[in-house]
Design a protein around this motif. Structure first.
Motif, PDB file in Angstrom:
ATOM      1  N   PHE A  78       0.822  -1.206   0.000  1.00  0.00           N
ATOM      2  CA  PHE A  78       0.000   0.000   0.000  1.00  0.00           C
ATOM      3  C   PHE A  78       0.858   1.259   0.000  1.00  0.00           C
ATOM      4  O   PHE A  78       1.961   1.275   0.537  1.00  0.00           O
ATOM      5  CB  PHE A  78      -0.917   0.013   1.223  1.00  0.00           C
ATOM      6  N   ASP A  80       0.125   3.887   1.661  1.00  0.00           N
ATOM      7  CA  ASP A  80       0.213   4.252   3.082  1.00  0.00           C
ATOM      8  C   ASP A  80       0.839   3.101   3.849  1.00  0.00           C
ATOM      9  O   ASP A  80       0.197   2.484   4.685  1.00  0.00           O
ATOM     10  CB  ASP A  80      -1.205   4.457   3.646  1.00  0.00           C
ATOM     11  N   ARG A  83       0.441   2.801   7.698  1.00  0.00           N
ATOM     12  CA  ARG A  83      -0.884   2.444   8.204  1.00  0.00           C
ATOM     13  C   ARG A  83      -1.234   0.993   7.884  1.00  0.00           C
ATOM     14  O   ARG A  83      -2.155   0.435   8.469  1.00  0.00           O
ATOM     15  CB  ARG A  83      -1.941   3.376   7.605  1.00  0.00           C
ATOM     16  N   SER A  84      -0.515   0.410   6.947  1.00  0.00           N
ATOM     17  CA  SER A  84      -0.854  -0.960   6.578  1.00  0.00           C
ATOM     18  C   SER A  84      -0.134  -1.991   7.453  1.00  0.00           C
ATOM     19  O   SER A  84      -0.439  -3.173   7.394  1.00  0.00           O
ATOM     20  CB  SER A  84      -0.557  -1.217   5.100  1.00  0.00           C
ATOM     21  N   PHE A  86       0.840  -3.543  11.271  1.00  0.00           N
ATOM     22  CA  PHE A  86       0.101  -3.651  12.530  1.00  0.00           C
ATOM     23  C   PHE A  86       1.027  -3.326  13.695  1.00  0.00           C
ATOM     24  O   PHE A  86       1.958  -4.082  13.968  1.00  0.00           O
ATOM     25  CB  PHE A  86      -0.484  -5.057  12.678  1.00  0.00           C
ATOM     26  N   PRO A  87       0.764  -2.207  14.385  1.00  0.00           N
ATOM     27  CA  PRO A  87       1.714  -1.759  15.405  1.00  0.00           C
ATOM     28  C   PRO A  87       1.800  -2.682  16.618  1.00  0.00           C
ATOM     29  O   PRO A  87       2.760  -2.614  17.372  1.00  0.00           O
ATOM     30  CB  PRO A  87       1.188  -0.377  15.812  1.00  0.00           C
ATOM     31  N   TRP A  88       0.801  -3.532  16.812  1.00  0.00           N
ATOM     32  CA  TRP A  88       0.845  -4.416  17.984  1.00  0.00           C
ATOM     33  C   TRP A  88       1.654  -5.691  17.715  1.00  0.00           C
ATOM     34  O   TRP A  88       1.882  -6.477  18.614  1.00  0.00           O
ATOM     35  CB  TRP A  88      -0.572  -4.780  18.456  1.00  0.00           C
ATOM     36  N   LEU A  97       2.482 -12.960   9.404  1.00  0.00           N
ATOM     37  CA  LEU A  97       1.034 -13.151   9.546  1.00  0.00           C
ATOM     38  C   LEU A  97       0.320 -13.646   8.284  1.00  0.00           C
ATOM     39  O   LEU A  97      -0.430 -14.625   8.344  1.00  0.00           O
ATOM     40  CB  LEU A  97       0.393 -11.859  10.087  1.00  0.00           C
ATOM     41  N   TYR A 129       9.370  -3.212  16.692  1.00  0.00           N
ATOM     42  CA  TYR A 129       7.988  -2.938  16.304  1.00  0.00           C
ATOM     43  C   TYR A 129       7.997  -1.895  15.193  1.00  0.00           C
ATOM     44  O   TYR A 129       8.923  -1.078  15.129  1.00  0.00           O
ATOM     45  CB  TYR A 129       7.195  -2.452  17.518  1.00  0.00           C
ATOM     46  N   TRP A 131       6.617   0.878  14.725  1.00  0.00           N
ATOM     47  CA  TRP A 131       6.737   2.284  15.117  1.00  0.00           C
ATOM     48  C   TRP A 131       8.118   2.627  15.647  1.00  0.00           C
ATOM     49  O   TRP A 131       8.410   3.779  15.935  1.00  0.00           O
ATOM     50  CB  TRP A 131       5.655   2.652  16.127  1.00  0.00           C
ATOM     51  N   ARG A 145       6.779  -8.114   3.451  1.00  0.00           N
ATOM     52  CA  ARG A 145       5.562  -8.869   3.751  1.00  0.00           C
ATOM     53  C   ARG A 145       4.925  -9.388   2.461  1.00  0.00           C
ATOM     54  O   ARG A 145       4.479 -10.537   2.381  1.00  0.00           O
ATOM     55  CB  ARG A 145       4.575  -7.978   4.522  1.00  0.00           C
ATOM     56  N   ALA A 146       4.885  -8.518   1.439  1.00  0.00           N
ATOM     57  CA  ALA A 146       4.286  -8.933   0.171  1.00  0.00           C
ATOM     58  C   ALA A 146       5.132 -10.001  -0.519  1.00  0.00           C
ATOM     59  O   ALA A 146       4.602 -10.970  -1.065  1.00  0.00           O
ATOM     60  CB  ALA A 146       4.107  -7.720  -0.737  1.00  0.00           C
TER      61      ALA A 146
END
Ligand code: ATP
Ligand code: MG
Lengths: 278, 258
Positions: A78, A80, A83-84, A86-88, A97, A129, A131, A145-146
């Motif tokens: 993406f 963005d 935002r795509s 996952f911060p957790w 994942l 992480y 962030w 990831r992709a």
């Protein structure tokens, strides 16, 4: 084979069209660069292909089947990117994942994630992480990831916008290498005209919103590319200049670029010198 | 919490205690109406080993946790449902906004009629009071989940339940916990006032009203109030601690933006 005919989309009820009758056919295993002015609808086009939004008109098919909902074996990078993620989840878990969909065991997922992170130059960021990383590093995580997912269709929306020039070249070469070895179909949106020519088998230029295909240029460069040599080739220089002109809204210069067999949906180009559709 | 903050906080509390002490000892205020702080704290210390008072605390805690837990069990799933199905959410909004302002204490007479058992009565009122902050926080948190985050999982072929479980719930969790923390402090107020107003057998509120029987012992009343305050403080700290530890990613992100 991805076939798009008459794709039209408008957000909300205002009826303002973002895409208006866009036609594009992408054979399997092709790497298509998509360029066009900011806000013309590139991300919207990718969202339609990804089945994330239902276009208001037109037909999209993948291997002959209409796209309703997200196609199998797809990955999206993406625009963005931050935002795509996952911060957790740790960086490694972010990458691992999606591999749950591949039926892999936990250790296989982790190993694949580490490998993909390594390939984008983030071997020691797995336990951090998102962030805690810089923007450019986050962008590489989303690319990793992709890639780890090994999709057969990969959509990348300005995937190298936040990284430095050197890393950018490395990532371009990584995408080229993955494209060659995995034989995936890749649509890559970019603002960088040099990049569009360097990575593409073909460059599709969209015009100002509402977007259509303004020009569709095959890239007649050798398939093995090199950052220094390829960019020095006269064909490269010529093609880059032409794409530049087309993006700026200029007409196509006749005979400036190698003309190959072109798929449907060529050249909605306006003005003098536009190549007539075959 | 930094060392500085602890030191300054302790200094503030000590200052307030000293001020109350002086005001009372110098006779500025009648000592039977406002006993010296040391007397109150002395009585509070005695209460900590008073079996009867501990039974009161236990009864209050039981109703408090019971009612809160029940509210969490109902409000979170309901909030998830209303927050993820836009039509349902819109339909329920008016009802929620109508019910929410009704103070729980206004329902005490109804609760007395409905429940013979005082614990059940208290729990039902706490349940009512806690339902709204948790429900509303859950509902809005679910609706505000970043669409890009949801789309990115969706684009890998994950279905709606997976997206709910792996994206929406984790990203809403810090807000849900904040709702629970707000509800916990509301619940303490409700449980003590219900005990004060409706009576019963055991409870901190029952103890407080018993101190006023006969001559009335303000020092005992205030000693009980100190413990009620301590309970509220501990619950708040525990939930804040949970938020800090479990949702470090959330506070870190907020700090990054600020
Ligand atoms: N969710 C949305 N709701 C309403 N309008 C939108 C939405 N997303 C995009 N648009 C509008 O659609 C148009 C095209 O947006 P899009 O993001 O597809 O452009 P883009 O070509 O990707 O631009 P950029 O190069 O800046 O990323 C813009 O005018 C934008 O304002
Ligand atoms: Mg875009």
């Amino acid at each position: 084979m991805l076939q798009i005919t008459g794709l039209t989309h408008s957000y909300g009820g205002d009826g303002l069209k973002v895409l208006d009758g866009l036609d594009l056919t992408v054979p399997d295993g092709q790497l298509v660069s998509i360029v066009g002015p900011s806000g013309c609808g590139k991300s919207t086009l990718l969202r339609c292909i990804a089945g994330l939004i239902q276009p208001t008109g037109g037909r999209l098919t993948l291997d002959g089947r209409p796209i309703n909902g997200v196609p199998d074996d797809l990955a999206v990078v993406f625009q963005d990117y931050s935002r795509s993620l996952f911060p957790w989840l740790s960086v490694r878990d972010n990458v691992a994942l999606p591999l749950r969909r591949r039926g892999k065991s936990r250790s296989e997922r982790r190993a694949a994630a580490e490998e993909a992170l390594e390939s984008v130059g983030l071997h020691d960021a797995g336990r951090k992480y998102p962030w805690q990383l810089s923007g450019g590093m986050q962008q590489r995580v989303s690319i990793a990831r992709a890639l780890a997912y090994r999709p057969s269709l990969l959509l990348m929306d300005e995937p190298f916008g936040s990284v430095d020039a050197q890393t950018r070249e490395d990532l371009e070469d990584l995408v080229l290498q993955v494209h060659r070895t995995e034989k995936m179909t890749i649509l890559l949106v970019t603002h960088d005209i040099d990049e569009s020519v360097y990575v593409g088998d073909r460059v599709v230029v969209l015009n100002r919103s509402p977007a259509r295909v303004h020009a569709d240029l095959p890239v007649g460069l050798p398939s093995v590319r090199d950052q220094i040599d390829t960019r020095g080739l006269p064909e490269f220089v010529q093609l880059r200049a032409e794409v530049g002109r087309l993006v700026r809204g200029g007409a196509r210069v006749p005979g400036a670029a190698p003309v190959g067999a072109q798929p449907a949906g060529v050249a909605e180009a306006k003005g003098a010198g536009a190549k007539p559709a075959p | 919490m930094s060392f500085r903050r602890i030191v300054f906080g302790a200094a503030g509390v000590a200052g307030a205690v000293a001020l109350l002490e002086v005001v009372s000892r110098t006779g500025l205020v009648d000592a039977s109406a406002l006993p010296p702080a040391t007397t109150v704290l002395g009585e509070a210390a005695k209460l900590a080993v008073d079996g009867k008072f501990l039974a009161d605390v236990a009864a209050t805690l039981q109703a408090w946790f019971g009612g809160l837990a029940l509210a969490v069990l109902v409000a979170v799933p309901l909030g998830v449902l209303l927050g993820s199905v836009p039509l349902l959410g819109t339909a329920a909004r008016a009802l929620v906004e109508l019910m929410r302002p009704i103070p729980s204490v206004a329902l005490i007479p109804l609760a007395i009629i409905l429940f013979a058992d005082p614990t059940q009565m208290k729990m039902s009122l706490i349940f009512y009071a806690c339902l709204w902050p948790i429900l509303i926080n859950t509902l809005y948190a679910l609706r505000d989940v970043d669409p890009v985050a949801k789309d990115s999982l969706r684009s890998f072929g994950f279905g709606t339940p997976s997206v709910l479980w792996r994206v929406s719930l984790p990203s809403a969790a810090p807000f849900i916990t904040t709702g629970v923390r707000i509800a916990a402090s509301v619940a303490l107020i409700v449980v003590v006032s219900t005990e004060l107003l409706a009576g019963g057998i055991n409870g901190v509120g029952i103890y407080l009203s018993s101190t006023q029987a006969g001559g009335g012992r303000t020092d005992l009343l205030l000693a009980g109030a100190v413990w009620a305050g301590v309970l509220g403080l501990l619950a708040n700290l525990a939930l804040l601690g949970l938020e800090r530890v479990a949702f470090r990613w959330h506070s870190a992100k907020v700090e990054a933006i600020a």
